[in-house]
Scaffold this motif. Structure first.
Motif, PDB file in Angstrom:
ATOM      1  N   ILE A 162     -18.828  15.210  26.745  1.00  0.00           N
ATOM      2  CA  ILE A 162     -19.665  14.018  26.657  1.00  0.00           C
ATOM      3  C   ILE A 162     -21.109  14.446  26.523  1.00  0.00           C
ATOM      4  O   ILE A 162     -21.614  15.207  27.343  1.00  0.00           O
ATOM      5  CB  ILE A 162     -19.501  13.156  27.926  1.00  0.00           C
ATOM      6  N   THR A 163     -21.734  13.987  25.469  1.00  0.00           N
ATOM      7  CA  THR A 163     -23.131  14.375  25.285  1.00  0.00           C
ATOM      8  C   THR A 163     -24.000  13.145  25.106  1.00  0.00           C
ATOM      9  O   THR A 163     -23.551  12.096  24.682  1.00  0.00           O
ATOM     10  CB  THR A 163     -23.306  15.267  24.031  1.00  0.00           C
ATOM     11  N   ASN A 164     -25.261  13.314  25.425  1.00  0.00           N
ATOM     12  CA  ASN A 164     -26.209  12.217  25.238  1.00  0.00           C
ATOM     13  C   ASN A 164     -26.365  11.916  23.771  1.00  0.00           C
ATOM     14  O   ASN A 164     -26.388  12.825  22.959  1.00  0.00           O
ATOM     15  CB  ASN A 164     -27.581  12.638  25.759  1.00  0.00           C
ATOM     16  N   TYR A 165     -26.487  10.652  23.426  1.00  0.00           N
ATOM     17  CA  TYR A 165     -26.840  10.384  22.032  1.00  0.00           C
ATOM     18  C   TYR A 165     -28.136   9.601  21.875  1.00  0.00           C
ATOM     19  O   TYR A 165     -28.603   9.350  20.788  1.00  0.00           O
ATOM     20  CB  TYR A 165     -25.684   9.732  21.267  1.00  0.00           C
ATOM     21  N   LEU A 166     -28.701   9.206  23.002  1.00  0.00           N
ATOM     22  CA  LEU A 166     -29.997   8.534  22.909  1.00  0.00           C
ATOM     23  C   LEU A 166     -31.073   9.571  22.583  1.00  0.00           C
ATOM     24  O   LEU A 166     -30.927  10.743  22.905  1.00  0.00           O
ATOM     25  CB  LEU A 166     -30.338   7.879  24.249  1.00  0.00           C
ATOM     26  N   PRO A 167     -32.143   9.133  21.974  1.00  0.00           N
ATOM     27  CA  PRO A 167     -33.249  10.054  21.698  1.00  0.00           C
ATOM     28  C   PRO A 167     -33.765  10.691  22.989  1.00  0.00           C
ATOM     29  O   PRO A 167     -33.872  10.007  24.011  1.00  0.00           O
ATOM     30  CB  PRO A 167     -34.314   9.145  21.088  1.00  0.00           C
ATOM     31  N   ASP A 168     -34.095  11.971  22.906  1.00  0.00           N
ATOM     32  CA  ASP A 168     -34.582  12.687  24.091  1.00  0.00           C
ATOM     33  C   ASP A 168     -35.797  12.000  24.695  1.00  0.00           C
ATOM     34  O   ASP A 168     -35.925  11.891  25.914  1.00  0.00           O
ATOM     35  CB  ASP A 168     -34.976  14.119  23.707  1.00  0.00           C
ATOM     36  N   SER A 169     -36.682  11.539  23.798  1.00  0.00           N
ATOM     37  CA  SER A 169     -37.919  10.929  24.293  1.00  0.00           C
ATOM     38  C   SER A 169     -37.602   9.769  25.242  1.00  0.00           C
ATOM     39  O   SER A 169     -38.302   9.549  26.221  1.00  0.00           O
ATOM     40  CB  SER A 169     -38.752  10.427  23.121  1.00  0.00           C
ATOM     41  N   ILE A 171     -34.652   9.287  26.998  1.00  0.00           N
ATOM     42  CA  ILE A 171     -34.024   9.788  28.228  1.00  0.00           C
ATOM     43  C   ILE A 171     -35.104  10.245  29.205  1.00  0.00           C
ATOM     44  O   ILE A 171     -35.046   9.955  30.402  1.00  0.00           O
ATOM     45  CB  ILE A 171     -33.100  10.977  27.915  1.00  0.00           C
ATOM     46  N   ASN A 172     -36.094  10.947  28.665  1.00  0.00           N
ATOM     47  CA  ASN A 172     -37.156  11.456  29.531  1.00  0.00           C
ATOM     48  C   ASN A 172     -38.019  10.325  30.073  1.00  0.00           C
ATOM     49  O   ASN A 172     -38.387  10.317  31.247  1.00  0.00           O
ATOM     50  CB  ASN A 172     -38.042  12.446  28.767  1.00  0.00           C
ATOM     51  N   LYS A 173     -38.296   9.369  29.208  1.00  0.00           N
ATOM     52  CA  LYS A 173     -39.179   8.269  29.610  1.00  0.00           C
ATOM     53  C   LYS A 173     -38.630   7.525  30.831  1.00  0.00           C
ATOM     54  O   LYS A 173     -39.356   7.179  31.750  1.00  0.00           O
ATOM     55  CB  LYS A 173     -39.315   7.311  28.429  1.00  0.00           C
ATOM     56  N   TYR A 622     -32.050  -8.810  30.808  1.00  0.00           N
ATOM     57  CA  TYR A 622     -32.983  -9.170  29.742  1.00  0.00           C
ATOM     58  C   TYR A 622     -34.184  -8.231  29.675  1.00  0.00           C
ATOM     59  O   TYR A 622     -34.644  -7.866  28.597  1.00  0.00           O
ATOM     60  CB  TYR A 622     -33.447 -10.619  29.900  1.00  0.00           C
ATOM     61  N   GLN A 623     -34.665  -7.807  30.860  1.00  0.00           N
ATOM     62  CA  GLN A 623     -35.805  -6.886  30.859  1.00  0.00           C
ATOM     63  C   GLN A 623     -35.443  -5.572  30.164  1.00  0.00           C
ATOM     64  O   GLN A 623     -36.221  -5.010  29.405  1.00  0.00           O
ATOM     65  CB  GLN A 623     -36.287  -6.614  32.297  1.00  0.00           C
ATOM     66  N   LEU A 624     -34.235  -5.118  30.445  1.00  0.00           N
ATOM     67  CA  LEU A 624     -33.760  -3.883  29.825  1.00  0.00           C
ATOM     68  C   LEU A 624     -33.633  -4.085  28.310  1.00  0.00           C
ATOM     69  O   LEU A 624     -33.936  -3.197  27.510  1.00  0.00           O
ATOM     70  CB  LEU A 624     -32.400  -3.511  30.439  1.00  0.00           C
ATOM     71  N   LEU A 625     -33.195  -5.281  27.932  1.00  0.00           N
ATOM     72  CA  LEU A 625     -33.061  -5.605  26.511  1.00  0.00           C
ATOM     73  C   LEU A 625     -34.416  -5.542  25.812  1.00  0.00           C
ATOM     74  O   LEU A 625     -34.545  -4.994  24.714  1.00  0.00           O
ATOM     75  CB  LEU A 625     -32.450  -7.000  26.345  1.00  0.00           C
ATOM     76  N   LEU A 626     -35.435  -6.085  26.476  1.00  0.00           N
ATOM     77  CA  LEU A 626     -36.769  -6.059  25.866  1.00  0.00           C
ATOM     78  C   LEU A 626     -37.258  -4.626  25.678  1.00  0.00           C
ATOM     79  O   LEU A 626     -37.834  -4.286  24.649  1.00  0.00           O
ATOM     80  CB  LEU A 626     -37.766  -6.845  26.724  1.00  0.00           C
ATOM     81  N   LYS A 627     -36.980  -3.780  26.692  1.00  0.00           N
ATOM     82  CA  LYS A 627     -37.359  -2.369  26.556  1.00  0.00           C
ATOM     83  C   LYS A 627     -36.626  -1.754  25.375  1.00  0.00           C
ATOM     84  O   LYS A 627     -37.205  -1.055  24.547  1.00  0.00           O
ATOM     85  CB  LYS A 627     -36.987  -1.595  27.823  1.00  0.00           C
ATOM     86  N   ALA A 628     -35.324  -2.040  25.316  1.00  0.00           N
ATOM     87  CA  ALA A 628     -34.507  -1.456  24.250  1.00  0.00           C
ATOM     88  C   ALA A 628     -35.003  -1.920  22.886  1.00  0.00           C
ATOM     89  O   ALA A 628     -34.988  -1.171  21.911  1.00  0.00           O
ATOM     90  CB  ALA A 628     -33.044  -1.840  24.442  1.00  0.00           C
TER      91      ALA A 628
END
Ligand code: ADP
Ligand code: MG
Length: 660
Positions: A162-169, A171-173, A622-628
């Motif tokens: 299993i590997t991350n597929y989100l951008p590193d930036s 994940i770090n943020k 919803y807050q998470l959605l706005l970030k996404a």
């Protein structure tokens, strides 16, 4: 990786997994629990009537088992908790009987009924629970249980990388948890805190991917050029003049919006939203007509066969001179081939059918317009599936789930929106009442009045998916009650998800033809089904639904000038349900649904489509959605997007847009 490669996983189990939509090991480990059961012993002080209870004790006697039929059985025995002795009943666990010898230590999970001193158990565990256990609960089926799925997933986990597929930036943020750990944690949580952290990543992933697709669609939308047709508006006005009713202001406005889209060279990508019964269908028919006058073929996709045939009948009545084809699964192979040949040759003007059939390698002659009814059931991925000879058809989506503007702008960010807010005149609001189960007699009398007036009734018994065995039991018990009350004076039909499609249609047909007067069902009553003579809907345990879902169900009645009624039966959350007694406006209902915490999912009834996220909930997250949303839009623009390591994400996006 294939499921067969896991040691000890047999073909039968694989078949059952397939039926749940799990075809390979990736599907399996991405099959997330839909909720968690927190197991803590109930403090004897906290035991109340009708409350949930988890309690350990010793079995006092040998269980007795009653078989209803081959599939349903009921077992009962006495449990000594040390403080008191209670009856326990549990459905469909007769197979546990041999293990339940007198004096066996078990923990019972269920609901306590004080009057009968009975626990109706949903589960029994052997031994006592000493510390808090968080148990993942998966959507399961008759054939494969949630705990079996859990075991299979634990077995499968070591096989996959299993590997991350989100951008590193990103994940770090957000200091997200590592993906591998997150996946392990959601399937096998040790404590709430770690679980929440894991869920945060996985929810964000879903929302990010979704918003990335939307963002990408929006971009490709800007670039696409559409078909411009030359159609005199007089012709449309003339047609509108022949209708047996006057279009409402909002319907007219929507027609004008669509006319402008279709006659200009920008590609149409429009959402038509409006309450059930607000008259979206006629707007879609007029759109097909504009498109036809402009010289193109048009297609109308419905989510079910029943709806497709309904649209076909209505359309051909209004436009006897157009050549219309109905494309559904009922067609014989040869008929289907014939129709497809005619479509390809261009002798058919309008194609109406189910989504699957319309998009399935049909070759169109010159497809200019595609309309999807009840669009929230289809996903973004399906938005682009239509193959056509080099044309990019204009697209109209219709949805009966109005959502508040802010959410609409986010979720349908790639589309223009037309809203029908006013209902056709002469429509009476559905009178809505909230009743407790103690008031059932009143309800039966109200039903009797409707039956005497030769009207028809829907009775809805909601089904919780995790334990559909018990619920089927409930729905048959309900049928028995209805038979007792009304069996002599009318016909009662029953419908649920376990009934075959062909049979469902027969039952629905009978209801339409008034051969059945009371239709008992789980929520499978089709969205959009139109039986004007049905004047009452009775919804049991209505607290289990979000307001919007209830509003949708309520929309099954009140389809003519008769008085109609919606009875919400519930012993809980009556205050929330009261919102529905005060308004019949779907937009208001959905605003309330959003405002109220904890209640229901905005799209209500279960559905497929990307917005039915596995973990995320558009309202609660919803807050998470706005970030996404913001992050995905930045990511699309950044050079990082072009790195090869993000191909997985890119593939997901590209699958959703191939309109060529
Ligand atoms: P929905 O928006 O849920 O798809 P329908 O299009 O099925 O609603 O419309 C419900 C009913 O209202 C249909 O029987 C339709 O013929 C009728 N209807 C639509 N527009 C009007 C109108 N302007 N005036 C009166 N009746 C209308
Ligand atoms: Mg409709």
């Amino acid at each position: 990786m294939q499921l067969q490669e896991i040691k000890g996983l047999g073909l039968t189990t694989i078949k059952y997994l397939n039926e749940l939509g799990i075809y390979n090991v990736d599907d399996l480990i991405n099959y997330y629990p839909f909720r968690y059961e927190i197991l803590e012993n109930t403090d004897p002080k906290d035991i109340q009537d009708q409350s949930k209870i988890i309690i350990g004790g010793l079995t006092e006697n040998i269980p007795s088992v009653f078989h209803f039929n081959r599939k349903l059985n009921k077992m009962s025995f006495h449990l000594n908790t040390g403080n008191f002795i209670a009856n326990v009943i549990i459905f469909n666990r007769a197979f546990l009987k041999p293990k339940l010898k007198i004096g066996t230590t078990i923990t019972v999970i269920g609901k306590y009924d004080q009057k009968h001193n009975t626990i109706t158990a949903s589960d029994i565990k052997f031994g006592l629970i000493n510390k808090t256990v968080i148990e993942p609960i998966y959507h399961s089926s008759f054939k494969i249980s949630s705990s079996k799925i859990s075991k299979l997933i634990s077995k499968a986990l070591p096989y996959v990388s299993i590997t991350n597929y989100l951008p590193d930036s990103i994940i770090n943020k957000y200091h997200f948890m590592d993906r591998k750990k997150a996946i392990q944690t959601v399937h096998n949580p040790k404590d709430k805190q770690t679980l929440n952290k894991a869920l945060e990543l996985l929810k964000y992933e879903e929302l990010f991917t979704f918003m990335l697709k939307i963002g990408n669609l929006k971009n490709s939308q800007k670039k696409a050029t559409g078909l411009s047709r030359i159609v005199p508006y007089d012709k449309i006005e003339t047609f509108i003049g022949t209708l047996p009713f006057k279009l409402t202001k909002d319907q007219l406005k929507a027609v004008q919006n669509i006319y402008e889209d279709l006659t200009s060279s920008t590609k149409m990508n429009r959402l038509l939203q409006g309450d059930v019964g607000s008259g979206k269908t006629i707007v879609s028919f007029i759109s097909l007509y504009i498109n036809y006058l402009g010289g193109y073929q048009g297609a109308l996709m419905a989510p079910t066969e029943i709806l497709a045939s309904q649209h076909y009948l209505n359309f051909t009545k209004l436009f006897p001179n157009l050549k219309v084809a109905l494309l559904t699964g009922k067609l014989k192979a040869k008929e289907k081939k014939d129709i497809q040949a005619q479509i390809a040759a261009g002798t058919i003007d309008v194609i109406i059918g189910t989504h699957a059939l319309i998009s399935e390698n049909s070759i169109y002659h010159n497809l200019g317009l595609v309309i999807t009814d009840e669009q929230h059931r289809f996903g973004v991925a399906q938005r682009g599936n239509l193959k056509n000879k080099g044309l990019t058809p204009d697209i109209l989506y219709m949805s009966a789930t109005p959502i508040p503007r802010t959410y609409a702008l986010t979720l349908y960010g790639d589309m223009d929106i037309s809203s029908i807010r006013t209902m056709p005149s002469g429509r009476k609001p559905v009178k809505t009442y909230v009743k407790t189960s103690k008031e059932i007699k009143d309800v039966l009398y109200m039903m009797l009045d409707q039956i005497k007036a030769h009207h028809q009734i829907y009775v809805v018994a909601p089904l919780i998916e995790e334990s559909d065995k018990i619920d089927l039991e409930n729905i048959y018990q309900l049928e028995e009650k209805m038979q007792k009350a009304f069996g002599k004076i009318c016909h009662i039909g029953i419908m649920h998800g376990k009934i075959k499609d062909t049979e469902k249609e027969q039952i629905m047909d009978k209801f339409k033809q008034n051969q059945i007067q009371i239709l008992i069902s789980t929520t499978v009553i089709e969205v959009g089904v139109d039986v004007a003579n049905a004047t009452m809907i009775v919804i049991f345990d209505s607290y289990r639904f979000g307001l919007s879902a209830l509003h949708q169900l309520r929309g099954r009645v009140g389809r003519n000038n008769l008085d109609s009624y919606c009875i919400l039966i519930s012993d809980k959350e009556t205050q929330r349900l009261n919102v529905l007694t005060k308004t019949n406006d779907g937009f208001k209902v959905s605003e309330e649904d959003f405002k109220l915490r904890g209640g229901g999912d905005i799209f209500g009834l279960r559905q497929s489509g990307d917005m039915n996220f596995k973990l995320a909930n558009i309202k609660n997250d919803y807050q998470l959605l706005l970030k996404a949303k913001e992050d995905s839009s930045n990511f699309l623009k950044s050079p990082e997007y072009n790195l090869e390591k993000y191909n997985y994400l890119k593939n997901q996006i590209n699958n959703s847009v191939n309109l060529d």
